[in-house]
Design an enzyme around this catalytic site. Structure first.
Site, short mmCIF file in Angstrom:
data_model
loop_
_atom_site.label_atom_id
_atom_site.label_comp_id
_atom_site.label_asym_id
_atom_site.label_seq_id
_atom_site.Cartn_x
_atom_site.Cartn_y
_atom_site.Cartn_z
N HIS A 83 35.00 39.18 36.24
CA HIS A 83 34.07 38.84 37.33
C HIS A 83 34.25 39.87 38.44
O HIS A 83 35.34 40.34 38.70
CB HIS A 83 34.38 37.44 37.87
CG HIS A 83 33.25 36.88 38.67
ND1 HIS A 83 33.06 37.19 39.99
CD2 HIS A 83 32.23 36.06 38.32
CE1 HIS A 83 31.98 36.55 40.43
NE2 HIS A 83 31.46 35.87 39.44
N ASP A 122 30.56 31.45 32.49
CA ASP A 122 29.74 31.53 31.27
C ASP A 122 30.55 31.34 30.00
O ASP A 122 29.96 31.24 28.91
CB ASP A 122 29.06 32.90 31.23
CG ASP A 122 28.12 33.06 32.41
OD1 ASP A 122 28.30 34.01 33.19
OD2 ASP A 122 27.24 32.20 32.57
C1 SDX Z 1 28.05 35.94 36.36
O1 SDX Z 1 28.57 37.64 40.82
C2 SDX Z 1 28.44 36.45 40.47
O2 SDX Z 1 28.73 35.57 41.20
C3 SDX Z 1 27.85 36.23 39.11
C4 SDX Z 1 28.02 34.84 38.57
C5 SDX Z 1 27.17 33.87 39.36
O3 SDX Z 1 27.49 32.69 39.32
O4 SDX Z 1 26.12 34.33 39.88
O5 SDX Z 1 29.37 34.44 38.65
C6 SDX Z 1 27.59 34.77 37.12
O6 SDX Z 1 27.33 36.90 36.27
C7 SDX Z 1 29.44 35.91 35.75
C8 SDX Z 1 29.77 37.24 34.99
C9 SDX Z 1 29.11 37.16 33.62
N1 SDX Z 1 29.23 38.44 32.90
C10 SDX Z 1 30.03 38.55 31.85
O7 SDX Z 1 30.79 37.68 31.45
C11 SDX Z 1 29.89 39.90 31.13
C12 SDX Z 1 31.28 40.42 30.73
N2 SDX Z 1 31.99 40.76 31.97
C13 SDX Z 1 31.80 42.09 32.49
O8 SDX Z 1 30.86 42.93 32.04
C14 SDX Z 1 32.47 42.37 33.82
O9 SDX Z 1 33.63 41.66 33.88
C15 SDX Z 1 31.64 42.07 35.05
C16 SDX Z 1 30.40 42.89 35.08
C17 SDX Z 1 31.32 40.63 35.13
C18 SDX Z 1 32.50 42.43 36.26
O10 SDX Z 1 32.82 43.74 36.14
P1 SDX Z 1 33.79 44.43 37.26
O11 SDX Z 1 34.54 43.48 38.07
O12 SDX Z 1 32.99 45.46 37.94
O13 SDX Z 1 34.81 45.03 36.39
P2 SDX Z 1 34.62 46.47 35.79
O14 SDX Z 1 33.32 46.50 35.03
O15 SDX Z 1 34.83 47.47 36.88
O16 SDX Z 1 35.81 46.47 34.80
C19 SDX Z 1 37.15 46.63 35.30
C20 SDX Z 1 37.95 46.91 34.05
C21 SDX Z 1 37.30 47.99 33.17
O17 SDX Z 1 38.33 48.59 32.44
P3 SDX Z 1 38.91 50.03 32.98
O18 SDX Z 1 37.72 50.95 33.15
O19 SDX Z 1 39.61 49.71 34.29
O20 SDX Z 1 39.88 50.46 31.88
O21 SDX Z 1 37.98 45.71 33.26
C22 SDX Z 1 37.32 45.96 32.01
C23 SDX Z 1 36.45 47.18 32.21
O22 SDX Z 1 36.28 47.86 30.99
N3 SDX Z 1 36.51 44.76 31.73
C24 SDX Z 1 36.46 44.18 30.55
C25 SDX Z 1 35.62 43.06 30.73
N4 SDX Z 1 35.21 43.00 32.00
C26 SDX Z 1 35.77 44.07 32.63
N5 SDX Z 1 37.03 44.50 29.36
C27 SDX Z 1 36.74 43.66 28.33
N6 SDX Z 1 35.95 42.56 28.42
C28 SDX Z 1 35.40 42.24 29.60
N7 SDX Z 1 34.62 41.16 29.69
#
Ligand code: SDX
Length: 393
Positions: free
Chosen positions: A270, A328
């Site tokens: 998140h 989710d």
């Molecule tokens: C919602 O904002 C809100 O409030 C949204 C929400 C709401 O109620 O409105 O809460 C609803 O959208 C919840 C989120 C749903 N999305 C997912 O579940 C999709 C999977 N999650 C991600 O794509 C990701 O975690 C985000 C987009 C949700 C958040 O991304 P961040 O905080 O920007 O984290 P990042 O993309 O910068 O990742 C940081 C690191 C990265 O690795 P490095 O580059 O540091 O090596 O964490 C890794 C990412 O690759 N990472 C994951 C991951 N999420 C982040 N690795 C594996 N699986 C994952 N799910």
């Protein structure tokens, strides 16, 4: 800097906004709506009472709640001609595409509540959107499965009405299970608002130009559809099904950690929560309750979800990056157990989030300094240069 325009460090972004509606402490995993913790609201309140709280800032008295619920109930019908809108879509259209289209079209059917300068019209538009979203989502579902539209009933509560419109058929009575209705209502509450997430920011940005409420909410629905945002509930269940069994979890955890593999654990991580999403905790309890009731307590997908959560949250990669299950991760398991296809998961999220979008839309409009949202950029393209005729290129 080489080739870049000098960045003016004095310039601050106007993207942030003041808001008194929802507070999130990502480190603590805390979520408050007008000061009330989400776990208390999910266990002690119900969705329409939370709607009142989000819209007006205080919990309602018994009289205020009754008047609010009666007004919402009496706005659940759609203009009869809007049925033609649904019929204009292909049967296999994603229900989110239908919701974007139909909600945007509400501006053409309810133009007596589009003048954002008139507080009375703003109020009517708010009621119409909160009341009609279940009907729109249910009719999008009915249309996709070729069943007749089921009209809303004024003798049913909000969640029961939605279940009835989705699952009743003219041929036989649909018995509403109170445990399912309670679980549905709780899912609505858990998705009601969430501070300045992508879709809410979209609604606020759209409203800053003075666009009508139906257009702003349609923009929010479009943004929520994305798999990184509201579409994650559908993607999370599909991921759990792809994993399929507990013994395949290590392989998928390894894939999620592999930089060269685009695979992500949907439903994990998140932007703000760097601790457990408090909504995921409530959702997990609800999953147990609903599946016990449905006699699918040994649901293989729930077993995969729980074991995946256990192994991932104990893994260095996830711990380091503070990746926990979000709202989710478990919701899709419950919704599927209730009988919804995965294509209906995000429409249900949009239905529930409508009150959050509207509350934030009204808050944005109440800002006397209302000015169009105009985020700036850090330009990193070519510096100024003269045109080159084609014969000289
Ligand atoms: C919602 O904002 C809100 O409030 C949204 C929400 C709401 O109620 O409105 O809460 C609803 O959208 C919840 C989120 C749903 N999305 C997912 O579940 C999709 C999977 N999650 C991600 O794509 C990701 O975690 C985000 C987009 C949700 C958040 O991304 P961040 O905080 O920007 O984290 P990042 O993309 O910068 O990742 C940081 C690191 C990265 O690795 P490095 O580059 O540091 O090596 O964490 C890794 C990412 O690759 N990472 C994951 C991951 N999420 C982040 N690795 C594996 N699986 C994952 N799910």
């Amino acid at each position: 800097q080489s080739g870049l325009f000098t960045y003016d460090p004095g310039f601050t972004s106007t993207a942030a906004c003041d808001s008194a509606i929802t507070f999130i402490d990502g480190e603590k995993g805390e979520l408050l709506h007008r000061g009330y913790p989400i776990d208390q609201l999910a266990s002690k309140s119900h969705y329409l009472e939370v709607c009142y709280l989000l819209l007006y800032g205080e919990l309602p008295s018994a009289e205020q709640l009754e008047e609010f619920e009666t007004t919402v109930t009496r706005h659940t019908m759609l203009h009869e001609q809007m049925q033609y809108f649904f019929r204009g879509f292909r049967r296999d259209a994603h229900p989110m595409a239908v919701m974007v289209g139909v909600v945007g079209a509400m501006a053409a059917f309810y133009h007596d509540s589009t003048d954002i300068g008139d507080p009375r019209q703003r109020e009517i538009a708010s009621f119409r959107l909160i009341a009609k979203m279940p009907t729109i989502a249910a009719w999008a579902y009915k249309y996709s499965i070729g069943q007749p539209f089921v009209y809303p009933r004024n003798d049913l509560d909000y969640a029961s009405n939605f279940l009835h419109m989705c699952f009743a058929v003219p041929a036989e009575e649909y018995k509403i299970d109170p445990v399912l209705a309670r679980a549905m209502d709780r899912i609505f509450t858990l998705h009601a608002d969430h501070e300045q997430n992508a879709s809410t920011s979209t609604v606020r940005l759209a409203s800053s130009s003075g666009a009508n409420p139906f257009a702003c909410i349609a923009a929010g629905i479009a943004c929520l559809w994305g798999p990184a945002h509201g579409g994650a509930n559908q993607a999370a269940l599909e991921t759990l099904k792809e994993i399929g069994s507990v013994d395949r979890i290590p392989e998928y955890i390894a894939r999620a950690k592999d930089k060269d593999d685009p695979f992500r654990l949907m439903g994990f991580g998140h932007r703000v929560y760097k601790n457990f999403d408090p909504r995921a905790k409530v959702m997990k309890q609800s999953a147990d309750e609903v599946l016990d009731l449905l006699g699918v307590e040994n649901n293989p997908i729930l077993a995969v979800a729980k074991e995946l959560e256990k192994q991932a949250t104990a893994d260095e990669y996830f711990i380091e990056r503070k990746l926990f299950p979000n709202v989710d991760f478990y919701s899709g398991i419950i919704l599927e157990a209730m009988g919804f296809p995965t294509s209906m998961f995000t429409p249900i999220f949009a239905l529930a989030r409508t009150v959050g979008w509207i509350s934030q839309w009204k808050e944005q409009l109440s800002d006397p300094q209302l000015k169009i949202g105009r985020p700036r950029q850090l330009y990193c393209g070519a510096t100024a240069r003269d045109y080159v005729d084609i014969e000289n290129r």
